[in-house]
Design an enzyme around this catalytic site. Structure first.
Site, PDB file in Angstrom:
ATOM      1  N   GLU A 116       0.820  -1.214   0.000  1.00 28.26           N
ATOM      2  CA  GLU A 116       0.000   0.000   0.000  1.00 28.26           C
ATOM      3  C   GLU A 116       0.857   1.268   0.000  1.00 28.26           C
ATOM      4  O   GLU A 116       0.338   2.370   0.207  1.00 28.26           O
ATOM      5  CB  GLU A 116      -0.919   0.025   1.227  1.00 28.26           C
ATOM      6  CG  GLU A 116      -1.947  -1.071   1.277  1.00 28.26           C
ATOM      7  CD  GLU A 116      -3.126  -0.843   0.342  1.00 28.26           C
ATOM      8  OE1 GLU A 116      -3.115   0.167  -0.382  1.00 28.26           O
ATOM      9  OE2 GLU A 116      -4.048  -1.680   0.348  1.00 28.26           O
ATOM     10  N   HIS A 140      -3.434   2.333   8.309  1.00 28.42           N
ATOM     11  CA  HIS A 140      -4.520   1.519   7.761  1.00 28.42           C
ATOM     12  C   HIS A 140      -4.697   0.280   8.624  1.00 28.42           C
ATOM     13  O   HIS A 140      -3.736  -0.446   8.896  1.00 28.42           O
ATOM     14  CB  HIS A 140      -4.200   1.094   6.325  1.00 28.42           C
ATOM     15  CG  HIS A 140      -5.111   0.027   5.805  1.00 28.42           C
ATOM     16  ND1 HIS A 140      -6.489   0.121   5.866  1.00 28.42           N
ATOM     17  CD2 HIS A 140      -4.854  -1.197   5.256  1.00 28.42           C
ATOM     18  CE1 HIS A 140      -7.027  -0.976   5.361  1.00 28.42           C
ATOM     19  NE2 HIS A 140      -6.062  -1.787   4.999  1.00 28.42           N
ATOM     20  N   HIS A 142      -7.757  -2.949   9.985  1.00 33.60           N
ATOM     21  CA  HIS A 142      -8.975  -3.694   9.682  1.00 33.60           C
ATOM     22  C   HIS A 142      -9.898  -3.684  10.908  1.00 33.60           C
ATOM     23  O   HIS A 142      -9.984  -4.662  11.653  1.00 33.60           O
ATOM     24  CB  HIS A 142      -8.626  -5.124   9.277  1.00 33.60           C
ATOM     25  CG  HIS A 142      -7.805  -5.205   8.035  1.00 33.60           C
ATOM     26  ND1 HIS A 142      -7.209  -6.379   7.610  1.00 33.60           N
ATOM     27  CD2 HIS A 142      -7.467  -4.259   7.119  1.00 33.60           C
ATOM     28  CE1 HIS A 142      -6.541  -6.150   6.480  1.00 33.60           C
ATOM     29  NE2 HIS A 142      -6.686  -4.869   6.174  1.00 33.60           N
ATOM     30  N   GLU A 170     -18.092  12.295  22.076  1.00 35.00           N
ATOM     31  CA  GLU A 170     -16.764  12.800  21.748  1.00 35.00           C
ATOM     32  C   GLU A 170     -16.486  12.815  20.239  1.00 35.00           C
ATOM     33  O   GLU A 170     -15.581  13.521  19.783  1.00 35.00           O
ATOM     34  CB  GLU A 170     -15.692  11.953  22.426  1.00 35.00           C
ATOM     35  CG  GLU A 170     -15.612  10.519  21.899  1.00 35.00           C
ATOM     36  CD  GLU A 170     -14.468   9.727  22.502  1.00 35.00           C
ATOM     37  OE1 GLU A 170     -13.393  10.298  22.760  1.00 35.00           O
ATOM     38  OE2 GLU A 170     -14.665   8.512  22.718  1.00 35.00           O
TER      39      GLU A 170
END
Length: 275
Positions: A116, A140, A142, A170
């Site tokens: 990536e 990044h 999951h 929040e």
């Protein structure tokens, strides 16, 4: 000076471990990158090796020319970063044209940066420009509940933002600009890099449908905290939807406006009213 004793290296490794402990990095899932400060580069540059070949990035990031990035490796497991840093993470240099990189430290035994990398670099380029050089971390992961929601909510920025804001007070304070949503795309290519970077002009969080989230921040704490907040809100929403499809009460637009005033944030009007 021992590279592994540098604070930014230790912070990077801790974030990898924290993400794994949250369950966001099964197997070799997820990736992390950090745009190094000039003084950090200078403090350890004597330990760099410039023997490895230049490799095409697959895109052009001219405003990142000659910069250095600490990145996770392709196919590497977040849980192994603290156990063997040099095998699982590395430092890469961007060339003067912004089109090539080379590994100057770590990623031993022929390892390469995350697949990536083009997406990370394109988004670093955007956030460097839009935050006046403040943002340095791209992450990044999951996140389980966010991924689950991408199967049941319309893939629209306004809907995801409003739903997540409503679940925890929040949230409008932590991500007042909202979240962007990218439809499912093959990871690792230029298309998803471009689509994500377009969202990052306006947001610090991009949700990848059926895949995870992509976050940007000024440092490791801010970026991890952003991902953690989004996922916590998504978890609350998943639990609420499992009990009932209808809310009996929620935070109103007027209450959002009052919250924004008290915490000195600006909330885009397009997210305040249901479409």
């Amino acid at each position: 000076m021992n590279i592994l004793e540098q604070e930014f290296i230790k912070g990077f490794m801790r974030m990898c471990s924290d993400g794994f402990m949250q369950g966001w990095h099964e197997r070799n899932g997820g990736n992390l990158s950090y745009r190094m400060k000039e003084q950090e580069v200078q403090s350890i540059q004597s330990a760099f090796s410039y023997q490895r070949a230049w490799t095409d990035i697959g895109t052009e990031v001219l405003n990142l020319a000659n910069e250095y990035f600490l990145v996770t490796g392709s196919g590497k497991y977040f849980r192994n970063v603290e156990l063997n840093p040099e095998a699982n993470i590395g430092i890469v240099e961007i060339d003067a044209t912004g089109t090539q990189y080379r590994v100057v430290w770590g990623l031993i035994n022929g390892a390469v940066p995350t697949s990536e990398l083009p997406t990370h670099l394109m988004n670093h380029a955007v956030k460097k420009m839009t935050t006046n050089n403040l943002h340095r971390v791209i992450y990044h992961c999951h996140t389980t509940n966010v991924i689950a929601l991408t199967f049941v909510l319309p893939l629209k920025d306004e809907i995801f933002t409003r739903e997540l804001w409503e679940m925890a007070t929040e949230c409008p304070v932590v991500f007042p600009s909202g979240v962007g949503v990218v439809p499912w795309m093959v990871p690792g290519g230029k298309d998803i890099a471009v689509a994500t970077s377009e969202k990052m002009h306006n947001y610090d969080v991009a949700i990848w449908a059926h895949h995870g989230i992509f976050c940007s921040g000024i440092d490791f704490d801010a970026t991890f905290g952003l991902a953690h907040t989004v996922e916590k809100s998504a978890e609350i929403l998943v639990k609420m939807l499992s009990m009932t499809p209808h809310k009996l009460q929620t935070i109103t637009p007027a209450q959002f406006c009052h919250l924004a005033k008290e915490f000195h944030v600006s909330l885009p009007e397009k997210f305040l009213y249901e479409k």
